[in-house]
Design an enzyme around this catalytic site. Structure first.
Site, PDB file in Angstrom:
ATOM      1  N   HIS A 364       0.809  -1.221   0.000  1.00  0.00           N
ATOM      2  CA  HIS A 364       0.000   0.000   0.000  1.00  0.00           C
ATOM      3  C   HIS A 364       0.840   1.269   0.000  1.00  0.00           C
ATOM      4  O   HIS A 364       0.411   2.292  -0.517  1.00  0.00           O
ATOM      5  CB  HIS A 364      -1.025  -0.058   1.120  1.00  0.00           C
ATOM      6  CG  HIS A 364      -2.160  -0.950   0.725  1.00  0.00           C
ATOM      7  ND1 HIS A 364      -2.203  -2.281   1.072  1.00  0.00           N
ATOM      8  CD2 HIS A 364      -3.219  -0.733  -0.083  1.00  0.00           C
ATOM      9  CE1 HIS A 364      -3.272  -2.832   0.522  1.00  0.00           C
ATOM     10  NE2 HIS A 364      -3.910  -1.915  -0.182  1.00  0.00           N
ATOM     11  N   CYS A 676      -9.903  -2.187 -11.181  1.00  0.00           N
ATOM     12  CA  CYS A 676      -9.402  -1.095 -10.340  1.00  0.00           C
ATOM     13  C   CYS A 676      -8.052  -1.435  -9.702  1.00  0.00           C
ATOM     14  O   CYS A 676      -7.554  -0.679  -8.889  1.00  0.00           O
ATOM     15  CB  CYS A 676     -10.420  -0.706  -9.278  1.00  0.00           C
ATOM     16  SG  CYS A 676     -10.699  -1.993  -8.072  1.00  0.00           S
TER      17      CYS A 676
HETATM   18  C1  PEP Z   1      -6.826  -4.818  -5.473  1.00  0.00           C
HETATM   19  O1  PEP Z   1      -6.668  -5.732  -4.660  1.00  0.00           O
HETATM   20  O2  PEP Z   1      -6.576  -4.925  -6.690  1.00  0.00           O
HETATM   21  C2  PEP Z   1      -7.323  -3.507  -5.028  1.00  0.00           C
HETATM   22  C3  PEP Z   1      -7.629  -2.566  -5.885  1.00  0.00           C
HETATM   23  O3  PEP Z   1      -7.424  -3.300  -3.685  1.00  0.00           O
HETATM   24  P1  PEP Z   1      -6.194  -3.010  -2.689  1.00  0.00           P
HETATM   25  O4  PEP Z   1      -4.981  -2.771  -3.524  1.00  0.00           O
HETATM   26  O5  PEP Z   1      -6.579  -1.828  -1.877  1.00  0.00           O
HETATM   27  O6  PEP Z   1      -6.118  -4.255  -1.889  1.00  0.00           O
END
Ligand code: PEP
Ligand code: MG
Length: 756
Positions: A364, A676
């Site tokens: 993240h 996404c």
């Molecule tokens: C994903 O897992 O692709 C996503 C968009 O969520 P995150 O990166 O916040 O886990």
């Protein structure tokens, strides 16, 4: 043997430089194995040779002089075959080579093992005996284990310059020792290293030049006195509860705090120019070495008391330091594990790059760096964090390369790249107001991923058609407690209003995994397979309902809200979540709030959801594929683990096929699918997504223009052809190469570097 090995490894780990580490190794191994010689040869990659770097048993003059090419001599054979060679009588081997300078003619038994780092043979560890005997299996395993341990230390040394002069030539200045991590966020940062470390973690403290020795000594003395007082208080509080012997421990602590070997030596180190925390770390490491040598296990364990004392002193030192931390212009944040809050600590005008030893491109903190447009390199496992504070650095967020103290030539080359990139960005900027449409007229909606308030303005100005993923956990992470309904309402309203009438997708809280809330700690062995996302919020309906109500109320009068549910792995979870969403909706209507039922979607990011995409899409308004987690779970590759980051790639054929299955299942129920995850912002991957029939992509704002450029230079038909070609390929490298070549041929080579 395990115990011996453990102690030896500890000694090597605390060695301050490679030379010291090698000396410890050759002396101790010779002793343990009862050999007559132990030597280490290291690869000199400039000359493709292995050079004798340390020895106990051969003539010391031979160090730096004995050099063997791959395949030359027995050392060369070990290097070439990348496996151990165990001989009773070395001189009778056809590849034996004799070096008069080494004085080696007396030795017969030979055991050599390769030192391998990231699949490369970086050296050879050798033991020898006069007699014609065979080294036994225990000796062999010990040497192999030691060699594996050495590999990391050598890589560290190489990066920090310990191996300079290996080729006996003065540093010409045009070869840079680059270190390879993983691309984290695109861009090139040229700046100054600022090492960040967790509070009171003594091992992570770097050395740093002290500015004012007197003040530093005063602070150090104050910290020592504060700990002494704490110890006294603690001892008197526990006076009635502890037997006399145990109480004596506190006396030992106090004595140590007054001692020359702890406090005095640290003070001298400060006087010699190191800052107090760095000097303290060195003293503790020195004690660790001494204690580790001790035969008595009880005494050896006492090193923990010294560490404890060190941590306590450090805590007081840091109370002064953390607040007064200054970040130079063009700060490149470096640390064992850079966190989101460390990023937030640096004023944005000073932050120019991030390098983290742990983590990968889908951690993240990397996502955050991309959102802020800050180049980042993740998983730089060989970075000698303790020795590079304040050094000049280049972080290449495209390739994952890090150059510490870059020579002039390398620096110039990177400056040229930065200029080129600025020119490309200007060109891309011109696309801002142009439609995101293929040349045969297909509209592909481009949305932005965010979670920060500060980047709403660039997001709004980027030409994005809305927000495709708002990660609500970021506002939760920067607070000291769960935000209440009114507080959340305020945040969501700002986001919804900033984009209305364009759609905004707010995702419900997705904590757990690598996103921890400081006020809601979760301790698990496998956090990514544990209590995460919807699993937590369904177990805590009070948190979920407050969030849903805040979202719905924030959308009153705007009606551009879409709710997205993370980590759904089962239809029953969706069923329960929908029931709570309808409950919140009903409550608001009852309260007389003029709320409109928002669209609700599910993230497809767990393999089980891929196979249930039909059942899930029947129950919701849209699906959004989270390729970051889907890739992690499908390939069984931890998205944060630098060691396996090479294996993590969303262009893996299995991921592509899974996505195709989701699109086909949703099509049966006439439900739209968007992407996404980070894959949507990779220009090469975007072609495939369009080919699959995905007409909505959500990405970091910094990727938007590049993806738009690809879309405007493609036709839907061509994208479908490319997809069919890719579906015939069986491995990720062929797919990546094919897509990059396709971009080059279509005149979009400038985008290739922006991919993984
Ligand atoms: C994903 O897992 O692709 C996503 C968009 O969520 P995150 O990166 O916040 O886990
Ligand atoms: Mg996810």
């Amino acid at each position: 043997m395990l115990d011996t090995l453990r102690r030896l490894i500890q000694e090597v780990n605390v060695a301050r430089n490679l030379e010291q580490a090698l000396t410890i190794i050759v002396q101790r191994i010779k002793q343990i194995i009862e050999a007559d010689v132990c030597s280490v040869y290291l690869a000199d990659s400039n000359n493709q040779q292995y050079v004798l770097m340390a020895t106990d048993g051969l003539q010391p003059e031979a160090v730096g002089q004995v050099r063997l090419g791959a395949g030359e001599g027995l050392v060369g054979v070990v290097a070439q075959r990348a496996e151990p060679l165990n001989l009773d009588d070395a001189p009778s081997h056809p590849r034996y080579r004799y070096f008069p300078i080494s004085g080696e003619e007396h030795f017969h038994a030979f055991l050599g093992v390769p030192i391998i780092h990231h699949r490369d043979v970086v050296g050879v560890l050798v033991v020898q005996r006069h007699a014609k005997t065979h080294f036994d299996e225990d000796n062999e395993t010990l040497l192999i284990t030691m060699a594996a341990q050495l590999a990391g230390a050598i890589a560290h040394a190489e990066v920090s310059g310990d191996l300079a002069g290996l080729d006996n030539k003065p540093d010409s200045g045009d070869s840079s020792r680059a270190l390879l991590g993983q691309p984290g966020a695109p861009g090139i940062a040229i700046g100054k290293i600022c090492v960040m470390y967790p509070f009171a973690d003594i091992r992570a403290i770097p050395n740093r030049k002290v500015e004012n020795v007197t003040t530093e000594i005063i602070n150090f003395n104050a910290a020592i006195n504060a700990v002494k007082k704490d110890m006294k208080d603690l001892a008197s509080r526990l006076h009635d509860k502890l037997p006399t012997e145990e109480r004596a421990l506190f006396d030992v602590y106090s004595l140590m705090l007054d001692s020359e070997s702890f406090t005095g030596v640290t003070r001298s180190r400060i006087e010699a120019g190191n800052w107090a925390p760095g000097a303290l770390r060195e003293t503790i490491e020195e004690h660790e070495q001494v204690f580790n040598q001790m035969e008595d296990a009880y005494l050896r364990e006492r090193v923990e008391d010294i560490r404890d004392l060190g941590r306590r002193v450090l805590m007081y030192l840091q109370q002064n330091k953390q607040e007064s931390r200054e970040f130079p212009p063009r700060t490149v944040l470096v640390g064992e594990e850079i966190t989101a809050s460390m990023l937030a600590e640096v004023p944005s005008q000073n932050l120019c790059g991030v390098i983290s030893v742990r983590g990968s491109s889908t951690s993240h903190v990397a996502i955050l760096a991309r959102a802020l447009g800050i180049p980042a390199v993740m998983g730089a496992t060989d970075l000698p964090v303790g020795r590079i504070d304040g050094a000049e650095v280049i972080a290449d967020g495209y390739s994952g390369r890090v150059h510490i103290k870059p020579p002039e030539g390398v620096r110039k080359e990177y400056e040229r790249l930065v200029d080129e990139e600025t020119a490309l960005s200007e060109e891309l900027l011109a696309l801002k107001d142009l439609p995101s449409e293929t040349q045969d007229g297909l509209h592909v909606a481009l949305y932005v991923n965010t979670g920060l308030m500060s980047d709403l303005t660039p997001t709004r100005q980027s030409g994005a058609e809305g927000i495709g993923l708002y990660r609500t956990e970021f506002p939760f992470m920067v607070r000291q407690r769960f935000p209440g309904e009114a507080e959340q309402h305020e945040i969501y309203h700002q986001v919804l209003e900033a984009f209305a009438p364009r759609p905004v997708v707010l995702r419900t809280l997705d904590v757990g995994g690598d996103k921890a809330l400081p006020y809601f700690p979760i301790q698990e062995d496998n956090p990514f397979l544990g209590w995460r996302g919807i699993r937590i919020t369904l177990d805590h309906p009070e948190i979920f309902l407050v969030q849903i109500r805040a979202m719905m109320r924030a959308s009153v009068g705007l009606n551009n809200l879409n709710i997205l549910l993370p980590m759904i792995s089962d239809v029953s979870e969706l069923h329960d979540a929908l029931a709570l969403i309808h409950q919140a909706y009903g409550e608001l209507l009852e309260d007389g709030v003029d709320v409109v039922m928002p669209k609700v979607g599910v993230m497809i990011e767990v393999p089980s959801a891929v196979y249930q995409a039909g059942s899930l899409s029947r129950r919701v308004d849209f699906l959004s594929i989270g390729t970051n987690d889907l890739t992690q779970y499908l390939l069984a590759v931890d998205r944060n683990n630098a060691r396996v980051a090479e294996l993590y790639d969303s262009l893996h054929p299995a991921v592509i096929r899974a996505m195709l299955q989701v699109v086909e299942s949703a099509r049966v129920h006439n439900k739209p699918v968007s992407v996404c995850g980070e894959m949507a912002g990779d220009p090469a991957a975007a072609i495939l997504l369009v080919g699959m029939g995905i007409h909505s992509l959500s990405m970091n704002v910094s990727s938007l223009a590049r993806v738009k450029w690809v879309i405007r230079n493609m036709t839907q038909e061509r994208a479908m052809e490319i997809l069919s070609e890719v579906l015939m390929m069986e491995d990720v490298h062929s797919i990546r190469n094919y897509l990059n070549n396709t971009l080059e041929l279509a005149g979009m080579g400038g985008l290739v570097r922006a991919g993984k």
